[in-house]
Design a protein around this motif. Structure first.
Motif, PDB file in Angstrom:
ATOM      1  N   ALA A   1      30.175  50.694  32.340  1.00 47.86           N
ATOM      2  CA  ALA A   1      28.433  51.142  32.618  1.00 47.86           C
ATOM      3  C   ALA A   1      27.302  49.711  32.314  1.00 47.86           C
ATOM      4  CB  ALA A   1      28.335  51.806  31.395  1.00 47.86           C
ATOM      5  N   ILE A   2      26.593  49.931  33.052  1.00 49.01           N
ATOM      6  CA  ILE A   2      26.134  49.313  33.004  1.00 49.01           C
ATOM      7  C   ILE A   2      24.363  49.706  32.573  1.00 49.01           C
ATOM      8  CG2 ILE A   2      24.212  47.902  34.658  1.00 49.01           C
ATOM      9  CD1 ILE A   2      26.636  47.063  36.768  1.00 49.01           C
ATOM     10  N   VAL A   3      23.912  48.972  31.993  1.00 50.17           N
ATOM     11  CA  VAL A   3      22.148  49.273  31.569  1.00 50.17           C
ATOM     12  C   VAL A   3      21.558  48.522  31.748  1.00 50.17           C
ATOM     13  CG1 VAL A   3      21.179  49.824  29.318  1.00 50.17           C
ATOM     14  CG2 VAL A   3      23.198  50.792  29.765  1.00 50.17           C
ATOM     15  N   ASP A   4      20.050  48.911  32.613  1.00 47.38           N
ATOM     16  CA  ASP A   4      19.465  47.869  32.908  1.00 47.38           C
ATOM     17  C   ASP A   4      18.057  48.407  32.722  1.00 47.38           C
ATOM     18  OD1 ASP A   4      18.067  45.273  33.980  1.00 47.38           O
ATOM     19  OD2 ASP A   4      19.339  45.055  35.867  1.00 47.38           O
ATOM     20  N   VAL A   5      17.334  47.686  33.220  1.00 52.52           N
ATOM     21  CA  VAL A   5      15.719  48.411  33.512  1.00 52.52           C
ATOM     22  C   VAL A   5      15.600  48.950  35.067  1.00 52.52           C
ATOM     23  CG1 VAL A   5      13.431  47.828  33.640  1.00 52.52           C
ATOM     24  CG2 VAL A   5      14.640  46.279  32.212  1.00 52.52           C
ATOM     25  N   GLY A   6      15.684  48.355  36.204  1.00 54.92           N
ATOM     26  CA  GLY A   6      16.424  49.370  37.102  1.00 54.92           C
ATOM     27  C   GLY A   6      15.795  48.871  38.744  1.00 54.92           C
ATOM     28  N   GLY A   7      15.441  50.073  39.218  1.00 58.77           N
ATOM     29  CA  GLY A   7      14.778  49.659  40.015  1.00 58.77           C
ATOM     30  C   GLY A   7      15.749  49.608  41.687  1.00 58.77           C
ATOM     31  N   THR A  28      31.526  51.048  38.578  1.00 55.44           N
ATOM     32  CA  THR A  28      30.517  51.062  37.553  1.00 55.44           C
ATOM     33  C   THR A  28      29.509  52.298  38.182  1.00 55.44           C
ATOM     34  OG1 THR A  28      29.343  49.850  39.472  1.00 55.44           O
ATOM     35  CG2 THR A  28      30.453  48.620  37.498  1.00 55.44           C
ATOM     36  N   LYS A  29      28.700  52.798  36.160  1.00 53.63           N
ATOM     37  CA  LYS A  29      27.753  53.855  36.826  1.00 53.63           C
ATOM     38  C   LYS A  29      26.392  52.756  35.988  1.00 53.63           C
ATOM     39  CE  LYS A  29      25.841  57.431  36.000  1.00 53.63           C
ATOM     40  NZ  LYS A  29      26.572  58.811  35.889  1.00 53.63           N
ATOM     41  N   GLY A  30      25.321  53.255  36.640  1.00 57.00           N
ATOM     42  CA  GLY A  30      24.474  51.994  35.952  1.00 57.00           C
ATOM     43  C   GLY A  30      23.219  53.444  35.267  1.00 57.00           C
ATOM     44  N   TYR A  31      22.660  52.962  34.427  1.00 59.63           N
ATOM     45  CA  TYR A  31      22.180  54.004  33.549  1.00 59.63           C
ATOM     46  C   TYR A  31      20.678  52.638  33.428  1.00 59.63           C
ATOM     47  CZ  TYR A  31      26.099  55.969  31.984  1.00 59.63           C
ATOM     48  OH  TYR A  31      27.093  57.458  31.732  1.00 59.63           O
ATOM     49  N   TYR A  32      19.420  53.034  34.698  1.00 61.27           N
ATOM     50  CA  TYR A  32      18.542  52.751  34.446  1.00 61.27           C
ATOM     51  C   TYR A  32      17.449  53.424  33.274  1.00 61.27           C
ATOM     52  CZ  TYR A  32      21.131  50.682  37.580  1.00 61.27           C
ATOM     53  OH  TYR A  32      22.274  49.360  38.304  1.00 61.27           O
ATOM     54  N   PHE A  33      15.936  52.502  33.378  1.00 59.62           N
ATOM     55  CA  PHE A  33      14.826  53.077  32.426  1.00 59.62           C
ATOM     56  C   PHE A  33      14.075  53.858  34.337  1.00 59.62           C
ATOM     57  CE2 PHE A  33      10.317  51.932  31.161  1.00 59.62           C
ATOM     58  CZ  PHE A  33      10.695  52.941  29.969  1.00 59.62           C
ATOM     59  N   GLY A  34      14.082  53.267  35.303  1.00 59.49           N
ATOM     60  CA  GLY A  34      14.235  53.758  36.344  1.00 59.49           C
ATOM     61  C   GLY A  34      14.765  53.032  37.922  1.00 59.49           C
ATOM     62  N   THR A  35      15.097  54.146  38.731  1.00 61.29           N
ATOM     63  CA  THR A  35      15.414  53.874  39.799  1.00 61.29           C
ATOM     64  C   THR A  35      14.003  53.657  40.614  1.00 61.29           C
ATOM     65  OG1 THR A  35      16.472  55.155  40.799  1.00 61.29           O
ATOM     66  CG2 THR A  35      17.309  53.960  39.540  1.00 61.29           C
ATOM     67  N   PHE A  36      14.423  53.034  41.917  1.00 65.89           N
ATOM     68  CA  PHE A  36      12.989  53.335  42.976  1.00 65.89           C
ATOM     69  C   PHE A  36      13.555  53.697  44.435  1.00 65.89           C
ATOM     70  CE2 PHE A  36      10.696  49.423  41.086  1.00 65.89           C
ATOM     71  CZ  PHE A  36       9.972  50.069  39.428  1.00 65.89           C
ATOM     72  N   ARG A  45      25.891  54.526  50.114  1.00 64.33           N
ATOM     73  CA  ARG A  45      27.265  54.074  49.687  1.00 64.33           C
ATOM     74  C   ARG A  45      27.630  54.313  48.470  1.00 64.33           C
ATOM     75  NH1 ARG A  45      23.834  49.428  51.932  1.00 64.33           N
ATOM     76  NH2 ARG A  45      24.152  48.513  49.811  1.00 64.33           N
ATOM     77  N   GLY A  46      27.803  55.172  47.542  1.00 63.12           N
ATOM     78  CA  GLY A  46      28.651  55.307  46.831  1.00 63.12           C
ATOM     79  C   GLY A  46      27.776  55.117  45.155  1.00 63.12           C
ATOM     80  N   LEU A  47      27.256  54.076  45.236  1.00 66.78           N
ATOM     81  CA  LEU A  47      27.142  53.587  44.003  1.00 66.78           C
ATOM     82  C   LEU A  47      26.331  54.347  42.496  1.00 66.78           C
ATOM     83  CD1 LEU A  47      27.114  50.171  43.057  1.00 66.78           C
ATOM     84  CD2 LEU A  47      24.460  50.129  43.413  1.00 66.78           C
ATOM     85  N   ALA A  48      27.285  54.411  41.716  1.00 63.06           N
ATOM     86  CA  ALA A  48      26.340  55.577  40.909  1.00 63.06           C
ATOM     87  C   ALA A  48      25.824  55.148  39.666  1.00 63.06           C
ATOM     88  CB  ALA A  48      28.063  56.207  39.990  1.00 63.06           C
ATOM     89  N   MET A  49      24.106  55.391  40.493  1.00 63.22           N
ATOM     90  CA  MET A  49      23.050  55.011  38.968  1.00 63.22           C
ATOM     91  C   MET A  49      22.142  56.526  39.065  1.00 63.22           C
ATOM     92  SD  MET A  49      20.680  53.058  41.861  1.00 63.22           S
ATOM     93  CE  MET A  49      22.032  52.300  42.065  1.00 63.22           C
ATOM     94  N   GLU A  50      21.642  56.552  37.713  1.00 67.33           N
ATOM     95  CA  GLU A  50      20.769  57.082  37.430  1.00 67.33           C
ATOM     96  C   GLU A  50      19.811  56.537  36.296  1.00 67.33           C
ATOM     97  OE1 GLU A  50      21.791  60.297  33.879  1.00 67.33           O
ATOM     98  OE2 GLU A  50      23.299  59.868  35.707  1.00 67.33           O
ATOM     99  N   GLY A  51      18.482  57.329  36.634  1.00 70.01           N
ATOM    100  CA  GLY A  51      16.903  56.267  35.729  1.00 70.01           C
ATOM    101  C   GLY A  51      16.468  57.129  34.663  1.00 70.01           C
ATOM    102  N   TYR A  52      15.901  57.095  33.636  1.00 66.83           N
ATOM    103  CA  TYR A  52      15.790  57.397  32.229  1.00 66.83           C
ATOM    104  C   TYR A  52      13.905  57.945  33.427  1.00 66.83           C
ATOM    105  CZ  TYR A  52      13.378  59.310  28.648  1.00 66.83           C
ATOM    106  OH  TYR A  52      12.926  59.975  26.848  1.00 66.83           O
TER     107      TYR A  52
END
Length: 176
Positions: A1-7, A28-36, A45-52
């Protein structure tokens, strides 16, 4: 898991490329403050991410709130220490981070430490309240309303304090 501010998911995409080059099938799975919206091609393309707060700039009201001052969000989520430059194996067989010397001046480090100390105090208080009142919940709108209000309509004193925060060039320059 990756935790980041995001974007945009740039760091996560780079890590996935390294994983593939290393011959691993890990993902990987990305957990972000927000994604743009700029993250959409990576998600397709399959990158797993979600924003809060927002996913791919939706809902618009949270995305627009973040865009009020991306650099404030970046500062509030930045570590009050230098970047991790490597991992070092310890005598016990575990790993510890090797940190670069912080490039921030002491006043900026103190502000980051104060902001993060306040955030940790809030988390500890909320956990204790949740223990006492298990049905207690909060959502993103309620949790962040005070910050959004300060960014969109600060009092004179709040505006002065915002002006005292360090503003780094480059934050918020993408995907406005």
């Amino acid at each position: 898991a990756i935790v980041d501010v995001g974007g945009h998911g740039t760091l996560q995409a780079a890590l996935e490329r390294l994983i593939v080059q290393a011959g691993s099938q890990a993902q990987t799975k990305g957990y972000y403050f927000g994604t743009f919206a700029a993250a959409a091609p990576r998600v397709e393309r399959g990158l797993a991410m979600e924003g809060y707060l927002c996913n791919l700039a939706e809902p618009k009201n949270f995305f627009q709130a973040i865009m009020l001052c991306v650099e404030v969000f970046e500062f509030l989520c930045s570590a009050p220490h230098g970047s991790v430059t490597a991992l070092r194996e310890t005598a016990e067989g575990t790993y510890e981070p090797v940190m670069e010397v912080p490039a921030w001046e002491p006043a900026k480090l103190a502000l980051a430490e104060e902001a993060q100390s306040g955030a940790m105090d809030f988390i500890r208080e909320f956990i204790e309240l949740k223990r006492l009142v298990p049905s207690l919940t909060t959502d993103a709108a309620a949790a962040l309303h005070p910050l959004f209000r300060v960014l969109s309509a600060p009092t004179r004193e709040e505006a002065r304090m915002l002006g005292d925060l360090p503003h780094d060039v480059g934050y918020g320059a993408v995907d406005k």
